[in-house]
Design an enzyme around this catalytic site. Structure first.
Site, mmCIF file in Angstrom:
data_model
loop_
_atom_site.group_PDB
_atom_site.id
_atom_site.type_symbol
_atom_site.label_atom_id
_atom_site.label_comp_id
_atom_site.label_asym_id
_atom_site.label_seq_id
_atom_site.Cartn_x
_atom_site.Cartn_y
_atom_site.Cartn_z
ATOM 1 C CD GLU A 95 -0.901 -5.507 5.772
ATOM 2 O OE1 GLU A 95 -0.808 -6.045 4.647
ATOM 3 O OE2 GLU A 95 -1.144 -4.298 5.933
ATOM 4 C CB CYS A 127 -0.979 -0.028 1.175
ATOM 5 S SG CYS A 127 -2.285 1.206 1.016
ATOM 6 C CG HIS A 187 -3.515 -3.509 3.234
ATOM 7 N ND1 HIS A 187 -2.452 -2.931 3.877
ATOM 8 C CD2 HIS A 187 -4.226 -2.486 2.706
ATOM 9 C CE1 HIS A 187 -2.507 -1.611 3.752
ATOM 10 N NE2 HIS A 187 -3.582 -1.310 3.034
#
Lengths: 974, 273
Positions: B227, B98, B225
């Site tokens: 994660e 990002c 993302h």
């Protein structure tokens, strides 16, 4: 020398900013502007070469792939627009001097990084090119309503006029101002309060007068301001803590309430006496137990007045403020999520209906949502929950509730300032912003507020606060300070005053000595009293033992956060301020904190005379269900939710949007904030002003019931839920307004005690009235209940979308003929009189059974039945899951004289949930509900449609899910 | 630092905010992540060369005030350029997620220097076509042959949360090179891997590009993302999916993003330890 740089999108590149402005102009009702171009302007001041300017442009200001730029010396700038076609107008807008623009600081850093050291200032502006044949009058409207807000910005007519952007040198001397109180009569005292924007009443002014008479001297302006801040409704909550003479419904007997807060909200918490309540009511946020290492804390604040005047800035700093409450709880908690609830006038309100001096609700909403988005997203704190409520009476006073939840290590909850500790301010610099915020919010808004109280507008800088958070957590974990509080309303005056010791039974009063010269300033020229009461954002005050000062400074320097010692806490029991070597304030702490004269207010509650509405027998419920789903208070808020980062920190287990297409309305949000652990928290809220128009007592109980059952719906446990109260009310000096407030507070007690769900913190914002031509418009009495539940295992939670065809649909909880205040009646323009009540014993049984059922894995989906009743809940579950349902109203547990399909379908009775259960689990499930109202009312279908059979067995609703979903999604789409 | 550990530097500065979850992801895969402020690198208290993986997480570095990621990109390029170059030359790994991607692109680290040249910007991540910040889940087609994307499967589901994620190459030549070199790592797609429409392509990226690598495949940047979908229960409708019985497989305890971090750690174990 000043260089002017202009940057715009290259031809063919979509100008997002321009298109957005153009849309706003159309929304305003001005149709002459068919295109807008936005030009970013940077004025760079300093002795730098043309080559250096080019480098700054190419490597810093400009994205050379999508943008192009031009530069010149500012004094050689030519109005290239003058010759432009007749159908183009140029408007340039810049911030007012003194308004902080964080971008300018970033620009200065970026320029230094390039190795260019001689730039002294960067000042931004925006130049708008408006295309179209625009009448002068409309141009003025567009400029003032879309392009700028005069509180913080101005139109630049000729940029060349600016010779420097640097502030003038400070004055060496200053005059200490003393306010003549000793010789003042009542009239003069009143005038002193009014003219100084102190918002103190005559009694309070007299108490101050008496105090200084004893001392034989006049107060300084700074002393008077300090007292006004400390005694303000905002900081002291005089209404809730004072005496109230309460009278009901034409009775002559009055009841004296001493301290409304202690006799309702606090009383409930004391009686319930939960062992998991760690710290309630006395710190910045309420603290409860979470797991073996951590506690969780929760606070909700309001930021109404600033948001009415400058929606983006008001909401922005509202979020920033409540996050600082969390940072200032105990020795500092780490924020893990936010919840934000707004009340606006309807977005389609006619411009002609707007009172003068107010902004259109659509603009307010856009600004407020933008402000929350900006602060929350940039801080990296997910905004996971919220609500938006619409009612015309919020037109002059929109409400903006900002909430924040934090995690704090168990051994960091207690704080205590010690004698000799340094008074340290960290974070942002101090400027003139936000002066008089606390006192301003303790008075009514008028059509002149935007002029008079312009200093009350604050601008936020979320990155500054993020840096403070990053540094603070390190200093906390190294145990480098003894206490902390946020710098909010009242600025340093409140923060230092509070820390120096509010006299209590156990604690002793300390005292503080502050050198105001040491406060880091945004710009020179501030007077001592401005420094002292400024509400500049992103500041925290800490007490640091001198032996830790060096280590403390190193941590903050490592994160590029300013930390400054201003003085020390001592044992003088006085508040002593110095400026340029002279004492400007010397106040007795005891008088400051205990000297407020106790006031007695009159309250009167008169039940409104409301008739039972008569509805036609032949209402088309297909149409009505769509109208209910399209109601602003029910419809999808997806366009708002998507703008918030609701997943940062990686902890979101149940997101605000659920279902097969991620667009259904979740009940509570669930997070597992410690990554790797399944322990979680659920966050929800309850708010409904229409019930309060019938009876604020049952409104309060209903809000509490709603907040609780949303947590139950995801799998929470009623024994593990805590709540917060937030009252936004009209002027409490008016007995009818205060009467409603008393009833609502008593409803809070009744429901909290009834459900054994404790309040752990709360807040009130009074004086939400808008005066125009001497006529006052009050908001409807509004109570927000925010709830937090501890979830033992997040992998056991459920969402609200139907999961599988063939599953049984249960309605748990009884429906009554309670259409009063319902969305359904509102679609007829009616209020009704039968307000939903709460049976706490029954509710408790239902909630307990649902919790058990969810925990045992017997429930595939669960949804809370609230605004829009069964009808809305069933439709939402169906279109969110993508599966239809067949429902029989005669199977719904119902008690009431009114045997009508619409009553059963749309009554908003409390303590009800809809549950989806696999047929194989029917017996196990039903066993849990023995002795409670709970029945199968239908089945989940493969066919994507909703079919409802009425009480007489006739089909009363037959609709495809697409039609229902569209009705629900359309009103606030994008 | 101990021997035999995969060492990850999670770089942070003012406005970084996805650092903890990125560190958690690496740690869960057996690595030893360390959150390091750029000031610590600049004053040489910490050295880049002591690590195997450089992760630049999401956030709003410096408020994205002069364009997203711009200021941190300049710091990397101007103050740490040599260190970054030797890090890459040592066959170590970089991932920018990002805002981290928004840093790597203006810094010129992605798509990477042209032959023999230094870091220069050859693409940009600009305003979404929707004109606003959006948080939503997207389907991504996995392409190329990066070490980061091995074994991910054809289509993965991850969230995006940004206002400036529209990938635009400087010119057609850059785009052609990206394709030719297999540097496109992720493309937005429909749920079946087909051509997306808005909001499946959430920002209007050219050629639906969501993530790219350098020529070696060892430097990865992506807007979505991973994660945030490290754990299965972060899937937006996990309650509709049945948890696989028995052992926690990649889609049991873990979500679609987990494999990316695991790949990074495994690569280091195999090639650099």
């Amino acid at each position: 020398m000043i260089w002017r740089v202009e940057i715009k999108q290259k031809a063919g590149v979509f100008d997002v900013a321009g298109a957005g402005i153009q849309k706003d102009i159309v929304d305003l009702g001005v149709n002459f502007v068919h295109k807008v171009e936005v030009i970013q302007v940077y004025n760079i001041e300093g002795s730098i070469s043309e080559g250096q300017v080019t480098r700054i442009c190419r490597e810093l200001f400009v994205d050379c792939i999508t943008q192009e730029y031009a530069y010149c010396r500012l004094n050689e700038w030519r109005v290239s627009d003058a010759k432009a076609a007749a159908d183009r107008r140029a408007i340039e807008i810049a911030y007012n001097p003194g308004v902080m623009d964080p971008v300018e600081e970033s620009a200065l850093k970026g320029i230094r990084d390039l190795g260019i050291a001689q730039v002294q200032a960067v000042r931004r502006a925006r130049r708008y090119l408006l295309y179209g044949n625009i009448p002068a009058q409309d141009l003025e409207i567009v400029t003032s309503k879309v392009l700028s807000n005069k509180l913080i910005q101005h139109v630049v007519t000729d940029p060349r006029g600016q010779k420097t952007f640097l502030f003038a040198k400070p004055k060496e001397s200053f005059a200490l101002i003393q306010v003549d109180l000793l010789g003042a009569n009542d009239k003069k005292l009143k005038a002193t309060s009014h003219d100084g924007q102190l918002f103190l009443n005559l009694n309070e002014m007299k108490a101050i007068h008496a105090h200084f008479k004893k001392l034989g001297r006049n107060p300084t302006d700074c002393e008077l301001e300090t007292i006004a801040q400390t005694w303000s409704e905002h900081c002291y909550h005089k209404t809730f803590r004072g005496n109230i003479r309460y009278r009901e419904n034409g009775k002559t007997k009055t009841r004296l309430i001493r301290n409304l807060l202690k006799s309702t909200i606090v009383k409930a918490t004391k009686e319930i006496n939960k062992s998991w309540c760690v710290s309630v009511f006395h710190d910045n946020a309420g603290v409860i137990k979470f797991d073996k290492d951590m506690h969780v804390c929760f606070k909700v604040e309001t930021h109404n007045h600033p948001s009415a005047l400058e929606p983006f800035g008001g909401a922005n700093t509202g979020v920033g403020g409540v996050i600082r409450d969390i940072l200032g709880t105990g020795l500092g908690a780490k924020p893990v999520c936010g919840t934000d609830v707004f009340c606006f006038a309807p977005p389609d309100m006619d411009f002609a209906e707007l009172p003068p001096g107010t902004l259109h609700p659509k603009r307010i909403m856009k600004g407020v949502v933008g402000g929350v988005r900006d602060y929350g997203n940039k801080m990296g704190i997910p905004t996971v929950n919220g609500a938006i409520l619409f009612d015309k009476r919020f037109v002059g006073n929109p409400l903006v509730y900002c909430g924040s939840v934090g995690l704090i290590p168990k051994n960091r909850v207690r704080k205590k300032v010690r004698k000799g500790d340094l008074i340290v301010v960290v974070g942002g610099k101090t400027g003139r912003d936000g002066i008089h915020g606390a006192t301003f919010s303790s008075g009514e808004l008028t059509e002149n507020s935007e002029v008079v109280s312009s200093g009350a507008v604050q601008i936020g800088d979320p990155i500054q606060e993020k840096k403070v958070l990053d540094a603070l957590m390190q200093a906390r974990d190294k145990n480098l300070y003894t206490a902390i509080t946020d710098c909010g309303a009242g600025g340093l005056s409140s923060a230092v005053g509070e820390m120096a010791g509010r006299p209590s039974k156990r604690g002793s009063v300390l005292g503080a000595r502050v050198d105001l010269d040491k406060v880091p300033l945004k710009y020179q020229g501030l007077n001592y009293d401005e420094i002292w009461i400024s509400e500049s954002q992103e500041r925290m005050v800490l007490s640091v033992p001198p032996r830790n000062w060096k280590a403390f400074q190193e941590i903050f320097a490592g994160e590029n956060v300013e930390a400054t010692a201003l003085g020390e806490f001592g044992g003088s029991k006085r508040l002593e301020l110095f400026f340029k070597g002279r004492q400007v304030c010397d106040l007795d702490m005891t008088f400051l904190h205990n000297g407020v004269p106790k006031i007695t207010k009159e309250a009167y509650w008169h039940s409104p005379k409301l008739a039972r509405p008569r509805l036609s027998k032949s209402v088309d419920l297909n149409i009505k269900l769509r109208e209910v789903l399209s109601h602003y208070n029910v419809c999808s808020k997806e366009s708002v939710i998507r703008q918030y980062d609701h997943e940062v920190q990686g902890a979101s287990v149940i997101k605000p949007l659920a279902g097969a297409r991620c667009d259904g309305p979740s009940d509570a949000s669930v997070l597992a904030p410690r990554l790797g652990s399944v322990k979680g928290i659920a966050i929800s809220n309850g708010i409904n002003v229409r019930y309060g128009m019938i009876d604020p007592c049952w409104m309060a109980a209903s809000c509490i019931d709603e907040a609780i059952r949303q947590i139950i719906a995801v799998g929470g446990d009623i024994r593990q839920i805590a709540i917060l109260d937030n009252f936004c009310w009209g002027n409490p000096d008016k007995p009818d307004r205060l009467g409603g407030l008393v009833r609502a507070a008593e409803g809070c007690y009744k429901a909290a005690a009834g459900y054994k769900v404790p309040f752990i913190s709360g807040k009130d914002s009074l004086y939400n009235e808008y005066t125009q031509n001497g006529k006052s418009l009050a908001i409807p009495g509004t109570l927000l209940i925010s709830a937090i539940g501890i979830i033992a295992d997040v992998t056991k939670t459920v969402t609200m979308d139907f999961k599988n065809p063939g599953n049984l649909i249960y309605c748990a909880g009884k429906t009554y003929d309670e259409l009063g205040g319902s969305i359904y009646l509102d679609t007829f323009g009616l209020l009704g009189n039968a307000v939903p009540k709460v049976n706490f014993q029954q509710g408790n049984k239902i909630f307990t059974a649902v919790s058990k059922a969810v925990k045992s894995g017997l429930v595939r989906s669960a949804h809370d039945c609230s605004e829009g009743g069964l009808g809305a809940a069933l439709a939402e579950m169906a279109f969110s899951g993508g599966y239809g349902a067949t429902i029989r109203l005669d199977k719904v547990p119902y008690k009431g004289k009114d045997k009508r399909n619409d009553t059963v379908l749309f009554a908003e009775s409390n303590s009800r949930l809809i549950l989806e259960v696999e047929p194989g689990n029917q017996k196990k499930f039903e066993r849990l509900f023995q002795g409670s109202a709970c029945a199968v009312i239908g089945v989940v279908d493969q066919t994507p449609g909703l079919v409802v059979y009425g009480l007489a067995g006739e089909v009363c609703i037959h609709s495809t899910l697409d039609v229902l979903k569209q009705a629900w999604q359309r009103p606030l789409q994008g | 630092m101990s021997q035999g550990k995969v060492k990850v530097i999670v770089l942070r500065t003012a406005g970084t905010n996805c650092d903890h979850e990125a560190a958690f992801a690496f740690e869960s895969c057996g690595a030893r992540p360390r959150l390091v402020h750029i000031n610590q690198l600049l004053c040489k208290e910490v050295h880049l060369q002591d690590f195997h993986i450089l992760a630049i997480p999401g956030g709003f570095t410096y408020g994205d005030d002069l364009g997203s990621g711009r200021i941190l990109a300049n710091e990397l390029r101007l103050k740490l350029g040599e260190d970054v170059r030797s890090f890459i030359e040592a066959k170590k790994l970089i991932i920018g997620i990002c805002n981290g991607f928004q840093v790597l692109v203006p810094a010129g680290i992605l798509p990477g220097a042209a032959e023999g040249a230094g870091f220069a910007q050859r693409a940009t991540l600009t305003n979404n076509d929707s004109g606003k910040f959006e948080d939503r889940w997207v389907y991504l087609k996995v392409e190329g042959n990066s070490v980061w994307t091995q074994g991910l499967g054809d289509v993965v589901y991850l969230p995006v949360a940004h206002a400036e994620g529209k990938f635009v190459p400087a010119d057609d030549g850059v785009l052609a090179q990206l394709k030719q070199n297999g540097q496109v790592a992720f493309r937005y797609c429909d749920p079946r891997g087909g051509k997306p429409v808005y909001p499946e392509n959430p920002n209007g990226s050219v050629d639906d590009i969501a993530g790219i690598t350098d020529k070696t495949g060892r430097v990865l940047g992506l807007m979505p993302h991973p994660e945030r979908h490290f754990l299965f229960t972060r899937h937006p409708f996990w309650t509709r999916l049945s948890l696989p019985a028995g052992k926690a497989g990649p889609n049991g305890k873990y979500g679609h993003g987990a494999k990316i971090f695991e790949n990074g750690v495994q690569y280091v174990k195999k090639h650099l330890l």
